[in-house]
Design an enzyme around this catalytic site. Structure first.
Site, PDB file in Angstrom:
ATOM      1  N   SER A 148      32.632 -16.588  40.092  1.00 33.41           N
ATOM      2  CA  SER A 148      32.922 -15.204  39.734  1.00 33.41           C
ATOM      3  C   SER A 148      32.032 -14.797  38.575  1.00 33.41           C
ATOM      4  CB  SER A 148      34.393 -15.047  39.325  1.00 33.41           C
ATOM      5  OG  SER A 148      34.638 -13.764  38.770  1.00 33.41           O
ATOM      6  N   TYR A 161      41.735 -17.107  34.034  1.00 32.76           N
ATOM      7  CA  TYR A 161      40.887 -16.948  35.220  1.00 32.76           C
ATOM      8  C   TYR A 161      39.427 -17.170  34.853  1.00 32.76           C
ATOM      9  CZ  TYR A 161      38.898 -14.884  39.464  1.00 32.76           C
ATOM     10  OH  TYR A 161      38.193 -14.674  40.622  1.00 32.76           O
TER      11      TYR A 161
END
Length: 286
Positions: A148, A161
């Site tokens: 990501s 995250y």
């Protein structure tokens, strides 16, 4: 141009395959004539997805569904056994399973634990379970880990995250180094870094695809082409963010260290104007 591992009759394993990017990859590979072992923690959704993918495969037996909690090594090892038992080899492993949760710095510990278990340990487990056997095959193969942009620029907010996806980047870089320094190894590693994509994560917030988002199918089309070119960092744009914008955001984040700016200066009020001029090309990074 396609990666030499992605050929008719060979087998792929995809985690997080019940929806989104994982499902889009499964459908694309089924159309190429590949055999598929699909994994997801949601058994019902996985069975439904596998049934749909099977309609695209050369024959229904070419697609198997293996419910798997990737955060548990023993579950990933069972997935490996199922894939090798059904197909005898694995040409592609895609460690794609991931979740979102409230991962603020002071969020409940169980939120942190689950994010790390799935997003980071899921990738580590996949690499450790599959890579040695894939290397030993002596045939062209590939391991794709889904990262990501949040694991690169680390925006404030969902810290847990960000930590997991930064870890995926580090693990995948180490994997690439290990593979290229293993004599006779024909396995390549790739870090897939999607842009804004309309997946289940996005659907939890909006019902229709935002104009700026790519579809999972666009991400996979872009990713497969990049794999064919031999790229390691597969940095995907979207309808709002160009490659050039991503490059400048990443450069700014790296220059925080070099210029000894405050942490996460991109979001610091004292650097708002400097960042804006850097992004529009009228100002220096430092």
């Amino acid at each position: 141009m396609t990666h030499p591992a992605l050929t008719q009759g060979r087998a792929a394993v995809i985690t997080g395959a019940a929806s989104g990017i994982g499902l889009a990859m499964a459908e694309a590979l089924a159309r190429l004539g590949m055999k598929l072992a699909l994994a997801d923690v949601d058994a019902a959704a996985l069975e439904k997805a596998a049934a749909g993918v099977a309609t695209l495969a050369a024959q229904p037996a070419d697609v198997i569904a293996v419910p798997t909690d990737v955060g548990r090594l023993e579950a990933v090892e069972r997935l490996k056994d199922a894939a090798y038992g059904a197909f005898g080899e694995v040409a592609l492993l895609m460690n794609n399973a991931g979740i979102e949760a409230d991962g603020r710095l002071f969020a409940p510990r169980e939120n942190w634990q689950r994010l790390i278990d799935v997003n980071l340990w899921g990738v580590v487990n996949g690499v450790q379970a599959f890579a040695p056997a894939m290397i030993a095959q002596g045939t062209p193969a590939a391991i794709v880990n889904t990262g990501s942009k949040q694991g690169i620029t680390c925006p404030p907010g969902n810290t847990a995250y960000n930590v997991t996806k930064a870890g995926v980047k580090v693990v995948t870089e180490a994997l690439a180094h290990e593979l290229r320094n293993t004599p006779g190894c024909r396995v390549t590693a790739h870090l897939l870094v999607p842009g804004f994509t309309f997946t289940g994560f996005t659907r939890a917030r909006v019902t229709e695809k935002p104009a700026g988002a790519w579809t999972p199918e666009q991400v996979i089309e872009f990713g497969l082409e990049a794999m064919g070119r031999g790229e390691f960092y597969i940095l995907c744009p979207d309808n709002d963010v160009t490659r050039a914008m991503d490059e400048r955001r990443i450069q700014w984040a790296a220059d925080d260290i070099i210029a000894n700016r405050p942490a996460l200066s991109r979001w610091h009020p004292d650097f708002k104007d400097a960042f804006a001029t850097f992004m529009d090309g009228t100002g220096p990074a430092r």
